[in-house]
Design an enzyme around this catalytic site. Structure first.
Site, PDB file in Angstrom:
ATOM      1  N   ASP A 192       0.717  -1.389   0.211  1.00  0.00           N
ATOM      2  CA  ASP A 192       0.147  -0.382   0.138  1.00  0.00           C
ATOM      3  C   ASP A 192       1.091   1.245  -0.444  1.00  0.00           C
ATOM      4  O   ASP A 192       1.324   1.498   1.002  1.00  0.00           O
ATOM      5  CB  ASP A 192      -1.210   0.067   1.252  1.00  0.00           C
ATOM      6  CG  ASP A 192      -2.196  -1.067   1.024  1.00  0.00           C
ATOM      7  OD1 ASP A 192      -2.073  -1.313  -0.042  1.00  0.00           O
ATOM      8  OD2 ASP A 192      -2.906  -0.901   2.203  1.00  0.00           O
ATOM      9  N   TYR A 195      -2.030   4.902  -2.604  1.00  0.00           N
ATOM     10  CA  TYR A 195      -3.493   5.341  -2.269  1.00  0.00           C
ATOM     11  C   TYR A 195      -3.783   6.546  -3.665  1.00  0.00           C
ATOM     12  O   TYR A 195      -5.240   7.058  -3.186  1.00  0.00           O
ATOM     13  CB  TYR A 195      -3.804   6.442  -0.526  1.00  0.00           C
ATOM     14  CG  TYR A 195      -3.507   4.778   0.312  1.00  0.00           C
ATOM     15  CD1 TYR A 195      -2.280   4.510   0.594  1.00  0.00           C
ATOM     16  CD2 TYR A 195      -4.709   4.681   0.327  1.00  0.00           C
ATOM     17  CE1 TYR A 195      -2.254   3.801   1.865  1.00  0.00           C
ATOM     18  CE2 TYR A 195      -4.573   3.150   1.325  1.00  0.00           C
ATOM     19  CZ  TYR A 195      -2.790   2.729   2.018  1.00  0.00           C
ATOM     20  OH  TYR A 195      -3.441   1.817   3.460  1.00  0.00           O
ATOM     21  N   HIS A 324     -10.836  -5.378   8.836  1.00  0.00           N
ATOM     22  CA  HIS A 324      -9.761  -6.399   8.269  1.00  0.00           C
ATOM     23  C   HIS A 324      -9.433  -7.814   8.133  1.00  0.00           C
ATOM     24  O   HIS A 324      -8.451  -8.881   8.225  1.00  0.00           O
ATOM     25  CB  HIS A 324      -8.926  -6.239   7.590  1.00  0.00           C
ATOM     26  CG  HIS A 324      -8.718  -5.017   6.754  1.00  0.00           C
ATOM     27  ND1 HIS A 324      -9.539  -4.434   5.311  1.00  0.00           N
ATOM     28  CD2 HIS A 324      -7.495  -3.714   6.415  1.00  0.00           C
ATOM     29  CE1 HIS A 324      -9.235  -3.309   5.319  1.00  0.00           C
ATOM     30  NE2 HIS A 324      -8.347  -3.055   5.527  1.00  0.00           N
ATOM     31  N   HIS A 351      -1.762  -3.360   5.750  1.00  0.00           N
ATOM     32  CA  HIS A 351      -3.338  -3.527   5.842  1.00  0.00           C
ATOM     33  C   HIS A 351      -4.187  -2.594   6.863  1.00  0.00           C
ATOM     34  O   HIS A 351      -5.109  -2.105   6.367  1.00  0.00           O
ATOM     35  CB  HIS A 351      -3.369  -5.111   5.446  1.00  0.00           C
ATOM     36  CG  HIS A 351      -5.073  -4.878   4.623  1.00  0.00           C
ATOM     37  ND1 HIS A 351      -4.958  -3.901   3.351  1.00  0.00           N
ATOM     38  CD2 HIS A 351      -5.564  -5.688   4.717  1.00  0.00           C
ATOM     39  CE1 HIS A 351      -6.371  -4.911   3.024  1.00  0.00           C
ATOM     40  NE2 HIS A 351      -7.236  -5.983   3.703  1.00  0.00           N
TER      41      HIS A 351
HETATM   42 FE   LIG Z   1      -3.837  -2.743   2.692  1.00  0.00          FE
END
Ligand SMILES: [Fe+2]
Length: 457
Positions: A192, A195, A324, A351
């Site tokens: 990540d 973004y 998550h 995450h």
């Molecule tokens: Fe992620």
């Protein structure tokens, strides 16, 4: 009065004991409230370098299996420009070598990228400082890096651990705190990146700004890349169905060197570590390319040469946050037994936008029907670290499962980064640095003992 006092004390002791029995520590640190917003395009950290068509978004990564090669990448915004890298040892400035970059571009809906250059510098000497120069004449730029020491069992080496970085004011704090630490020699990036997909049409200008933002570290030291869900850029509504398109054009990795067939999973050796990067967002079931590759790669690990075995995978196999929760369960089912059998030292994940360190636990006895579904402590098991706390636009994940499960050692909903200081074949010092204190404060730290060379703690 005295007996009341005694009763209260007894109650307090019982409470403390109960909390300890439930698991580890849930930090009581309270973060100052401020919104997670991206820094505007006009911010100085996104400023393009001066000069017409000057190279920007410069970053380097390891270019081979053992650390004798570096891939230099940069973008020229207006035209291809020079595709040469001139480089040489810092102590021998007159002997410059040149290498040619390959140039690529891509389109993403209504966005067209600049000219993306990738150049591999081969046959470098270990543990040596190199200068490198890119760009043409008055807009050329010079950087430097230090190659890692030769692979060996007692080679000390320090990694920065950063995940889910984004480009907010918090991201800037994370990067600055890491960058100001002179110990960090390379970054293990846990997925990540920019973004950009948070924006309408996945505004790819945010990939460019992220490249300029991270240049102050990534142009000078190797960042080892791992893809997260925000790298997928899957947008069928605008005709963009090629997964990982911007990421794979911009961030090359030496996947072929480890026999991988995809840049999304690969391995490298660096100093005293063998690092395996996996993809949570590619097929990993039995017979898939990633599964077959990992099975083979694990047979290549030689703990007498690289004692430290580290896995990087974006989606965590263990975490105790409601955000998550259990998304990594499929990969846990497939690969956890291999991690335990092969005595993996550390599994790095992101995450989940908070920080958490697990106990060494294993859940490999569980097979759905036998009811052994509680993770148990195991000295063969890795420590799972969740470092999804780089500081991105989505903000913090602050809701935890209560009470704290026994497999969770320390958790805190704050932004920050980690460092892993490998000392020798048996010892490594790990620390987590919370952003909000305004300095690079250590909020969690622990000595890790190598699972192969010193298996009991
Ligand atoms: Fe992620």
């Amino acid at each position: 009065m005295n007996s009341m006092k005694a009763q209260l004390m007894a109650l307090a002791l019982i409470l403390i004991f109960t909390l300890r029995c439930n698991g580890g520590i849930t930090s009581s640190f309270t973060r100052k409230p401020h919104p997670s917003i991206d820094m505007p395009f006009g911010s100085d950290v996104f400023k393009a370098p001066p000069g017409f068509n000057a190279p920007q978004q410069v970053h380097i990564t390891q270019g081979d299996y053992e650390g004798k090669s570096v891939i230099v990448s940069w973008v020229t915004p207006k035209k291809t420009g020079s595709n040469l890298v001139l480089y040489g040892k810092a102590n021998d400035k007159h002997k410059l070598i040149s290498a040619l970059a390959k140039v690529t571009t891509y389109k993403y809906y209504n966005y067209t990228s600049g000219f993306i250059h990738h150049c591999t510098l081969n046959d470098l000497e270990y543990n040596t400082k190199y200068f490198y120069k890119i760009g043409s004449e008055d807009s050329s730029r010079q950087f430097s890096f230090i190659t890692p020491p030769e692979v060996g069992p007692d080679v000390p080496y320090t990694f920065g651990l950063i995940g889910d970085l984004g480009q907010t004011y918090d991201s800037n704090q994370t990067l600055e705190h890491y960058h100001s630490n002179p110990k960090g020699q390379a970054v293990l990036f846990i997925g990540d990146l920019s973004y950009a997909d948070h924006y309408p049409l996945h505004d790819n200008r945010r990939w460019d700004s992220w490249g300029r933002f991270t240049e102050r570290s990534a142009a000078y030291q190797t960042w080892i890349w791992c893809a997260g869900n925000h790298e997928m850029d899957f947008a069928p509504e605008i005709g963009e169905t090629r997964l990982f398109k911007p990421y794979m054009h911009r961030y090359p990795v030496p996947y072929k060197a480890s026999g991988s067939t995809s840049p999304l999973w690969y391995a490298i050796k660096r100093a005293s570590t063998h690092i395996i990067v996996l993809s949570s967002y590619s097929a990993f079931g039995t017979y898939t390319p990633q599964y077959e590759w990992l099975q083979t790669e694990l047979t290549k690990v030689d703990r007498t040469k690289t004692p430290w075995l580290i896995v990087i995978v974006h989606s965590p196999l263990y975490n105790t946050n409601n955000y998550h929760y259990m998304e990594g369960e499929g990969m846990r089912v497939m690969f956890e037994s291999w991690f335990v059998e092969n005595k993996v030292d550390i599994v790095l994940s992101g995450h989940v936008h908070s920080y958490e360190r697990m106990e060494r636990v294993s859940n490999i006895a569980y097979n759905i029907s036998n009811k052994k579904c509680t993770p148990v402590k195991s000295e063969d098991a890795p420590v799972y670290l969740n470092l999804g706390d780089g500081g991105n636009i989505e903000g913090l994940a602050a809701e935890y499962i209560q009470p704290q499960p026994s497999y969770s050692a320390f958790r805190e909903s704050s932004f920050g980064h980690g460092t892993l200081e490998i000392k020798n074949r048996t010892h490594a010092f790990y620390s987590w640095h919370r952003n909000d204190d305004g300095v690079r404060t250590v909020a969690d730290s622990v000595w890790f003992y190598n699972r192969y060379h010193r298996p009991s703690e």
